[in-house]
Design a protein around this motif. Sequence first.
Motif, short mmCIF file in Angstrom:
data_model
loop_
_atom_site.label_atom_id
_atom_site.label_comp_id
_atom_site.label_asym_id
_atom_site.label_seq_id
_atom_site.Cartn_x
_atom_site.Cartn_y
_atom_site.Cartn_z
N ARG A 34 0.99 -1.16 0.08
CA ARG A 34 -0.06 0.01 -0.06
C ARG A 34 0.88 1.24 -0.03
N ALA A 35 1.94 1.22 0.95
CA ALA A 35 2.87 2.28 0.69
C ALA A 35 3.56 2.50 -0.40
N ALA A 36 3.94 1.45 -1.13
CA ALA A 36 4.76 1.57 -2.25
C ALA A 36 3.93 2.15 -3.49
N ILE A 37 2.81 1.65 -3.57
CA ILE A 37 1.66 2.06 -4.70
C ILE A 37 1.27 3.73 -4.52
N ASP A 38 1.23 3.84 -3.27
CA ASP A 38 0.76 5.18 -2.79
C ASP A 38 1.98 6.32 -3.45
N MET A 39 3.18 5.89 -2.90
CA MET A 39 4.42 6.66 -3.23
C MET A 39 4.53 6.69 -4.62
N LEU A 40 4.40 5.60 -5.26
CA LEU A 40 4.61 5.64 -6.90
C LEU A 40 3.77 6.54 -7.38
N GLU A 41 2.45 6.40 -7.38
CA GLU A 41 1.32 6.96 -8.19
C GLU A 41 1.33 8.56 -7.67
N GLY A 42 1.98 8.73 -6.61
CA GLY A 42 1.98 10.03 -6.13
C GLY A 42 2.95 10.75 -6.78
N GLY A 43 3.87 10.24 -7.59
CA GLY A 43 4.75 10.96 -8.25
C GLY A 43 6.28 10.74 -7.22
N GLY A 44 6.31 9.93 -6.41
CA GLY A 44 7.53 9.86 -5.75
C GLY A 44 8.57 8.70 -6.30
N VAL A 45 9.43 8.50 -5.41
CA VAL A 45 10.44 7.39 -5.79
C VAL A 45 10.60 6.41 -4.75
N ILE A 46 10.91 5.11 -5.15
CA ILE A 46 10.80 4.01 -3.92
C ILE A 46 12.36 3.62 -4.34
N TYR A 47 12.98 3.42 -3.05
CA TYR A 47 14.57 3.37 -3.05
C TYR A 47 14.73 1.94 -2.14
N LEU A 48 15.66 0.93 -2.81
CA LEU A 48 16.12 -0.18 -2.55
C LEU A 48 17.46 -0.30 -2.09
N PRO A 49 17.95 0.06 -0.85
CA PRO A 49 19.50 0.49 -0.91
C PRO A 49 20.34 -0.91 -1.25
N LYS A 50 19.90 -1.88 -0.71
CA LYS A 50 20.41 -3.44 -1.19
C LYS A 50 19.31 -3.97 -1.79
N SER A 51 19.19 -4.26 -3.35
CA SER A 51 18.08 -4.57 -3.97
C SER A 51 18.07 -6.06 -3.94
N GLY A 52 19.12 -6.73 -4.11
CA GLY A 52 19.21 -8.06 -4.67
C GLY A 52 19.72 -8.20 -5.82
N PHE A 53 19.66 -7.55 -6.90
CA PHE A 53 20.37 -7.90 -8.16
C PHE A 53 21.91 -7.48 -8.11
N GLU A 54 22.49 -8.60 -8.45
CA GLU A 54 23.84 -8.71 -8.13
C GLU A 54 24.64 -9.34 -9.56
#
Length: 317
Positions: A34-54
């Motif tokens: 819920r927090a992520a979709i609210d942030m994304l659609e509200g024009g914000g950025v979602i930040y994953l400091p250690k995302s898992g892609f290596e």
Amino acid sequence: MINKELDAGYQEGNIVQMLTIEPGADLRAPELQRAAIDMLEGGGVIYLPKSGFELSCHERELISDTANILSRTPDVEDGRPTIIFDPERGRIKKYHYAQVRGKMMRAQVKNTARPQIEAMMSRYSKWTESVITQLFPSYQGALERKRVTYRPFPRNNIQSLHIDSSYGYPTQGRGMLRVFSNINPTDRLRIWQLGEPFEPFVRRFLPAAHPSEPSWITSILGRLGIIDGPKTRYDRYIATLRSLGMRDKEYQRTAPRKIMEFPAGASWIAITDLVLHGAISGQHSLDQTFYLPVEAMKDSSRSSLRILERLAGKALV
């Protein structure tokens, strides 16, 4: 596991907001979704400091020197030219040119390195799809997976604050949802600036925006498949607003902004035709573009299309 990052000097409402997802968080957790979709659609950025892609050790070694992967170094480089991968066809686009300081350039991948770079970009595309599916399950089935972009060259100049609009890839009103990752093999930061929200930006420049009708050349390129579909009025408005904002030196000097440093291994997600942003420095990044139809959004009134239509007073698609 969730917190909003606020820089010193940040003022609520006048800078793009950011949601940080800490390592180990369950992307399927309803609260986080819920927090992520609210942030994304509200024009914000979602930040994953250690995302898992290596990267694998071999991939790190391979890209550590661009001479390993490219036939020649372009005469001019500044974050571009880029390497474009088509996930559906599973191959790098051969003749992708980019204008760099007035010159048309391309990154020509060596035949010996092509299979390994394509495998890396394919793996990245699948990984981003997994992240998006977990974090935004309601988008499943509606998102259209587009290109993967690899930027092997360093950015040497600060990119102006802008919204995304691509000449060759019109979105026709769909949101340009992009997942970015810093894959620098020497742990160099990728630094961005993030600007004000979309609506005040549009209000500032819309009175001066007078998009021209598509030229006959553009129409022919669209029919030939060189441009990825016809350009709607929305595409032309977004391109015009982007150009007006980038050319306005006073705006670029005084516009509110937040500086964000993305370490190697980090990823971030945004709808980039809704988020004012610009790269400052960095080398070696990947990004996957998805097209998000407004009908698939939880609140379509927050989309760049609907905001622009409301302010322009007319339908744009």
